[in-house]
Structures are given as structure tokens and as C-alpha cells.
Design an enzyme around this catalytic site. Structure first.
Site, PDB file in Angstrom:
ATOM      1  CB  CYS A 246     -26.499 -57.594  17.504  1.00 53.44           C
ATOM      2  SG  CYS A 246     -26.469 -56.239  16.244  1.00 53.44           S
TER       3      CYS A 246
ATOM      4  CB  CYS B 104     -28.487 -54.208  18.236  1.00 49.27           C
ATOM      5  SG  CYS B 104     -28.926 -54.425  16.462  1.00 49.27           S
TER       6      CYS B 104
END
Length: 187
Positions: free
Chosen positions: A132, A135
Site C-alpha cells: 500500500c 500507507c
């Protein structure tokens, strides 16, 4: 011999580098003992391989304590949710989704059992495993703003990469292949 060493021994020769790296990344470096084992535990939970998860968690409790392992489990759980959600928002790229509230509880991020910077480092490692980008960027910024250096970040991601490789590839590659019963027609 402890369970982690037994697992290292089970890694096949084709993945010898992973076997050697698994030993190397869990020693020394920029990370404290608690950071190193917290990252390893979070990565082992995220890698979803029961044998390596249990071996790493046992070693982590011994080396760093139950609170570190508790935070590692929590970081892996939260990132399992957040990485899917934020990766979706990033991949779609439509402003409408960025404007919508996530509506997902993440209280543990603000109330870790150990400390916020170490918890965020664990979350960074799991986010790297889960791929991700949003993130990874957010957690990297938080840990460096919290006083950690690029050396800390690099060591954490090296641990996550090696744990994932050991769990997802090397140990599975050494597993016995399934036996198929094949019979010729008319036999």
C-alpha cells in the site's frame, strides 16, 4: 534448538540466501531489540504462514516482551484493513473517494501498548508487505517525524521483506508437493 532456528533449517537450499538473511536481519542494525522483534512479529503475522508466525512470535516474546508482540499483532490487524482500503482509494484515483470518510476504527494507532513511533514502524513494515503506497508513505513520514532515521526504516523493511520471503516463498518451496494419482485409461 528454538523453533525459529528449526524453521531456518527447513528453508531449502534453493532459498539459501533467505535462510542466511533471516538470521542476519534479526541481529544488530539501527533498530532497538524491541523495534527489531516488533517489526519481525508484525511481518510474520502479515505473512500468514502459521509455522513462521508462531516461531517468530515466540522468539519476539522472549527477546522483547508481550507488549511488543501485542502491538505487532494489532499493527498487522489494522494494516490488513487499512492497506486494502487506502490501496483501493489510491488505485482508483478518483477525488470522490478521497473526500469520503474512511469510517474505520483505528484507535489502537493512538493508544499502543508500547509507544507510537514503534507501533508506526510495525505498521510501515506490514504496509510494505501489503503493497500500500499511501500507507507506506504516511507511516514512513510519521516514524521519521518521530525521530527515527532512514537507517531505522531501511532495517525495518529489510526484516519485513525477509520474513515475507521466508514465509511466503522459501518455506512453501520446500514443502512436499502434493501427490496426484493418475491412472491410464482402462487400468
Amino acid at each position: 534448538m528454538d523453533a525459529l532456528e528449526q524453521l531456518r533449517g527447513a528453508i531449502p537450499d534453493a532459498a539459501r540466501d533467505i535462510r542466511l538473511n533471516l538470521q542476519a536481519v534479526l541481529r544488530g542494525g539501527a533498530l532497538s531489540e524491541a523495534q527489531r522483534w516488533g517489526v519481525a512479529a508484525a511481518a510474520a503475522v502479515a505473512a500468514r504462514h502459521a509455522r513462521i508466525r508462531e516461531a517468530v512470535l515466540a522468539a519476539a516474546v522472549t527477546a522483547a516482551g508481550a507488549e511488543v508482540v501485542e502491538d505487532a499483532r494489532a499493527a498487522a490487524a489494522l494494516m490488513a484493513m487499512n492497506n486494502v482500503y487506502y490501496r483501493f482509494r489510491h488505485m482508483v484515483g478518483k477525488p470522490i473517494y478521497r473526500e469520503k470518510p474512511a469510517g474505520l476504527r483505528m484507535n489502537r494507532l493512538m493508544q499502543p501498548a508500547t509507544n507510537r513511533t514503534d507501533f508506526e514502524l510495525m505498521a510501515l513494515a506490514v504496509s510494505a508487505i501489503n503493497g500500500c503506497e499511501m500507507c507506506v508513505r504516511a507511516h514512513e513520514k510519521t516514524v521519521t517525524d518521530g525521530g527515527l532515521t532512514p537507517d531505522h526504516v531501511n532495517d525495518a523493511v529489510r526484516i519485513a521483506a525477509t520474513i515475507y520471503a521466508a514465509a511466503a516463498v522459501a518455506l512453501e518451496a520446500g514443502a512436499e508437493p502434493a501427490t496426484l494419482e493418475v491412472s491410464a485409461p482402462g487400468v
